[in-house]
Design an enzyme around this catalytic site. Structure first.
Site, mmCIF file in Angstrom:
data_model
loop_
_atom_site.group_PDB
_atom_site.id
_atom_site.type_symbol
_atom_site.label_atom_id
_atom_site.label_comp_id
_atom_site.label_asym_id
_atom_site.label_seq_id
_atom_site.Cartn_x
_atom_site.Cartn_y
_atom_site.Cartn_z
ATOM 1 N N ARG A 23 -19.660 0.717 -7.719
ATOM 2 C CA ARG A 23 -19.507 -0.632 -7.160
ATOM 3 C C ARG A 23 -20.268 -0.710 -5.844
ATOM 4 N NH1 ARG A 23 -13.707 -3.117 -5.787
ATOM 5 N NH2 ARG A 23 -13.892 -1.826 -3.937
ATOM 6 N N HIS A 64 0.833 -1.202 0.000
ATOM 7 C CA HIS A 64 0.000 0.000 0.000
ATOM 8 C C HIS A 64 0.867 1.251 0.000
ATOM 9 C CE1 HIS A 64 -2.971 -2.958 1.426
ATOM 10 N NE2 HIS A 64 -3.766 -2.245 0.659
ATOM 11 N N ARG A 87 -0.621 -9.475 -1.100
ATOM 12 C CA ARG A 87 0.219 -8.539 -1.859
ATOM 13 C C ARG A 87 1.067 -7.637 -0.958
ATOM 14 N NH1 ARG A 87 -4.355 -4.240 -3.821
ATOM 15 N NH2 ARG A 87 -4.475 -3.130 -1.872
ATOM 16 N N GLU A 126 -12.640 -11.239 -9.438
ATOM 17 C CA GLU A 126 -11.486 -11.185 -8.542
ATOM 18 C C GLU A 126 -11.346 -12.463 -7.720
ATOM 19 O OE1 GLU A 126 -11.898 -7.601 -6.214
ATOM 20 O OE2 GLU A 126 -14.046 -7.876 -5.971
ATOM 21 N N CYS A 151 -9.607 -3.010 -13.478
ATOM 22 C CA CYS A 151 -9.497 -1.844 -12.592
ATOM 23 C C CYS A 151 -8.534 -2.055 -11.432
ATOM 24 C CB CYS A 151 -10.876 -1.426 -12.080
ATOM 25 S SG CYS A 151 -11.771 -2.745 -11.276
ATOM 26 N N ARG A 182 -15.609 3.282 -5.653
ATOM 27 C CA ARG A 182 -15.661 2.435 -4.458
ATOM 28 C C ARG A 182 -16.571 3.112 -3.440
ATOM 29 N NH1 ARG A 182 -9.707 1.977 -5.667
ATOM 30 N NH2 ARG A 182 -9.228 -0.236 -5.896
ATOM 31 N N ASN A 192 -5.997 -6.753 -8.220
ATOM 32 C CA ASN A 192 -5.359 -6.684 -6.893
ATOM 33 C C ASN A 192 -5.732 -7.930 -6.093
ATOM 34 O OD1 ASN A 192 -4.748 -4.131 -7.744
ATOM 35 N ND2 ASN A 192 -6.260 -3.108 -6.474
ATOM 36 N N ASP A 193 -7.037 -8.220 -6.084
ATOM 37 C CA ASP A 193 -7.486 -9.403 -5.349
ATOM 38 C C ASP A 193 -7.265 -10.682 -6.148
ATOM 39 O OD1 ASP A 193 -8.378 -8.734 -2.751
ATOM 40 O OD2 ASP A 193 -10.010 -7.600 -3.653
HETATM 41 C C1 PEP Z 1 -9.128 -5.225 -7.075
HETATM 42 O O1 PEP Z 1 -9.248 -6.132 -6.253
HETATM 43 O O2 PEP Z 1 -8.320 -5.255 -8.034
HETATM 44 C C2 PEP Z 1 -9.955 -4.016 -6.962
HETATM 45 C C3 PEP Z 1 -9.952 -3.090 -7.886
HETATM 46 O O3 PEP Z 1 -10.704 -3.896 -5.834
HETATM 47 P P1 PEP Z 1 -10.147 -3.368 -4.427
HETATM 48 O O4 PEP Z 1 -8.717 -2.914 -4.675
HETATM 49 O O5 PEP Z 1 -11.052 -2.279 -4.021
HETATM 50 O O6 PEP Z 1 -10.232 -4.580 -3.589
HETATM 51 MG MG MG Z 2 -10.927 -6.164 -4.871
#
Ligand code: PEP
Ligand code: MG
Length: 579
Positions: A337, A194, A471, A437, A508, A301, A460-461
């Site tokens: 979302r 992060h 991550r 995801e 995304c 979000r 990301n997930d």
């Molecule tokens: C993701 O998981 O890639 C995503 C965009 O959602 P978040 O980062 O909000 O979990």
């Molecule tokens: Mg996510």
């Protein structure tokens, strides 16, 4: 004497400044026992320091804006909760009152005790909380130090510095960036953490994994942080300074050139139009998305509304936030979302299940929303009302199987009927999409596509679930790579399934806005990228240099690779050829 320390680039750029080492553990702690008559005064010092730390966190929260505020605010909330933890406070008071410890020594003792406790836990998630506890207690120690030593107060506000630390919490980075920090050299950490994401969004150059930084760099050393080459130069020589000045001149020219791209179309070198969408959640993001020429919002979000207050946000509060977003985008499509709480995103109102053994695999995203139909329906009503003001799509997070999408559609249908009975304006039918995801959703995407109007891949997930690697855990750096062949095959499968079904597919996750992955995503067939609006010009610029059909031609080779190192090598070869 000049020397070089290699590191991994987490955020590109260069900075020249004085080194400032952050080693809170270096603070000398007074270990002399307290006399009886000193106890009350010392308790006051301790509680004043705790209050200062609380206030610091509140101030930070107030200052942060933008999409990344969400990420940082989660940390701030977690740290604020720790600062009010009854057990921690009781333990500290007892150490002072009964053990006759001075405040600094009591904090240090608690830090050691709690660290050892977390360290011994089997659950890796809980074990990772050790870092939070240490960061919180260090913040209080620093506050205590500032009370007693004016020098420390000065340190906190000095500009022109490059921070040298083992790791840095996102909240601290945000605060220091506001105080003139130039860059960060971390001896551990990962480029996907992060903090690294935050550094990129703040435009702060950052190196991670600079192993010997804390022992080879000293306070006030002149330092050239070269996060273009991936090295920190201690006591830079004339040739380093010349390189830095050349980079600065280039950066100005580059900034002007990119600014011209704000109104340019987004097109690959061979003429394919690509859609660039923004991940946005604040008015500032919306403004940036507009000025950078985004084609819409690809990810809004909604959690942030739930993370702020102890009470759930009302329908009207949500409606106003969504409506303003829709109005702000001036007729461009907006993807809202639905609530994605759970795992590391705990709400203030307590919806998230407590005590789950493995929250990342627990009741999160749509699984949680469906457990609270009244809360979910309130959000759905607010979305429906806002959608009367412009084009809106609805995106459902953490979908695993079709019945979840079917249940969401049913709730939308019921909310429509209700609003109709109340004579409230209703929008046209809203497209409903699924976030991809969860590996099961990706692998079995054909089943979801029948029930979804569009897909948005959350890498990301998805990456962390496909690879079973958190991550943020730098011990897993060699595994958590977006270039892992298994992930590429999953991405290609989902993008291909969307194309065959004639349903739009966007991406995304962070890699959508990272120019290092633009060629790869084009090769896999992606035509819609959603990203932090600050990245839009860079990605548009990169796309204009790439030949999409040449890249597509190489996709089978990329997908046949066995290791992420092979993918990296292939990608370098084919992006050069396609650029
Ligand atoms: C993701 O998981 O890639 C995503 C965009 O959602 P978040 O980062 O909000 O979990
Ligand atoms: Mg996510």
């Amino acid at each position: 004497m000049r020397h070089l320390l290699p590191g991994t680039i987490a955020a590109r750029g260069m900075a020249l400044g004085r080194a400032r080492l952050v080693q809170p553990s270096r603070y000398a702690v007074d270990t002399r026992p307290l006399a009886d008559e000193e106890i009350e005064g010392e308790l006051e010092n301790l509680h004043r320091a705790l209050d200062m730390a609380r206030q610091e966190l509140r101030d930070l929260r107030g200052k942060l804006q933008g999409a990344l505020a969400r990420e940082v605010n989660e940390f701030i909330d977690a740290h604020s909760l720790l600062l009010d933890d009854a057990e921690l406070l009781r333990g500290l008071d007892e150490l002072v009152r009964v053990g006759h410890y001075r405040a600094g020594a009591a904090l240090k003792k608690q830090r050691e005790k709690l660290s050892a406790m977390f360290e011994a836990m089997d659950d890796p998630y809980l074990r990772s909380r050790k870092e939070d506890v240490e960061q919180v207690i260090n913040r209080v120690i620093a506050a205590l130090q500032r009370q007693t030593s004016p020098e420390e107060r000065k340190l906190a506000a000095r500009v022109g510095e490059i921070l040298i630390a083992d790791s840095i919490a996102p909240a601290d980075m945000a605060q220091l960036a506001g105080n003139g920090l130039l860059g960060v050299v971390a001896s551990s950490g990962s480029a996907y953490s992060h903090s690294a994401i935050l550094a990129r969004s703040l435009g702060l150059p950052m190196l991670v994994g600079t192993r010997d930084a804390l022992s080879h760099i000293h306070d006030d050393d002149l330092l050239l942080l070269d996060a273009e080459r991936g090295e920190a130069v201690v006591h830079p020589a004339a040739q380093d300074l010349a390189r830095y000045r050349a980079w600065q001149r280039e950066a100005v020219i580059e900034g002007r050139r990119l600014a011209l791209l704000a109104n340019a179309p987004t097109r690959t070198r061979d003429g394919l139009d690509i859609r660039l969408l923004a991940n946005a959640e604040s008015p500032a993001d919306v403004a940036l998305a507009r000025t950078r020429g985004a084609d819409g919002v690809g990810l809004y979000r909604t959690e942030f509304l739930f993370l702020r207050h102890k009470d759930l946000p009302s329908e009207d509060e949500q409606f106003i936030a969504y409506r303003d977003l829709v109005l702000g985008m001036g007729g461009l499509p907006v993807t809202i979302r639905t609530l994605d709480l759970g795992a590391d995103k705990a709400d203030a109102a307590g919806l998230v299940m407590q005590g789950e053994e493995n929250p990342a695999l627990g009741v999160r995203g749509v699984r949680l929303s469906l457990r609270y139909p009244a809360v979910f329906s309130t959000q759905i009503r607010a979305i429906l009302r806002a959608a009367c003001y412009g084009p809106v799509r609805v995106l459902v997070p953490m979908v695993t199987q079709p019945d979840e999408l079917i249940a969401v559609r049913t709730l939308f249908k019921l909310a429509r009927q209700e609003l109709k009975r109340e004579n409230i304006d209703l929008p046209e039918k809203l497209p409903l999409g699924a976030m991809i995801e969860v590996p099961a959703a990706a692998i079995n995407v054909r089943a979801l596509i029948e029930h979804a109007d569009f897909l948005a891949i959350g890498t990301n997930d998805l990456a962390q679930y496909v690879l079973a690697a958190d991550r943020g855990n730098d011990a897993l750096d060699n595994i958590y790579s977006p270039l892992q062949p298994a992930l590429l095959r999953v991405l290609s499968h989902v993008i291909g399934a969307g194309r065959r079904a004639g349903k739009p597919v966007s991406l995304c996750g962070e890699i959508g806005g990272d120019v290092n992955f633009t060629a790869l995503l084009l090769a896999l067939g992606l035509c819609e990228f959603s990203m932090h609006p600050g990245q839009i010009l860079l990605v548009r610029d990169r796309l204009a240099t790439l030949d999409r059909s040449a890249l597509r031609h190489h996709a089978p080779r990329l997908l046949r690779a066995h290791t992420h190192e092979q993918v990296a090598a292939l990608l370098a070869e084919i992006s050069d050829a396609a650029a």
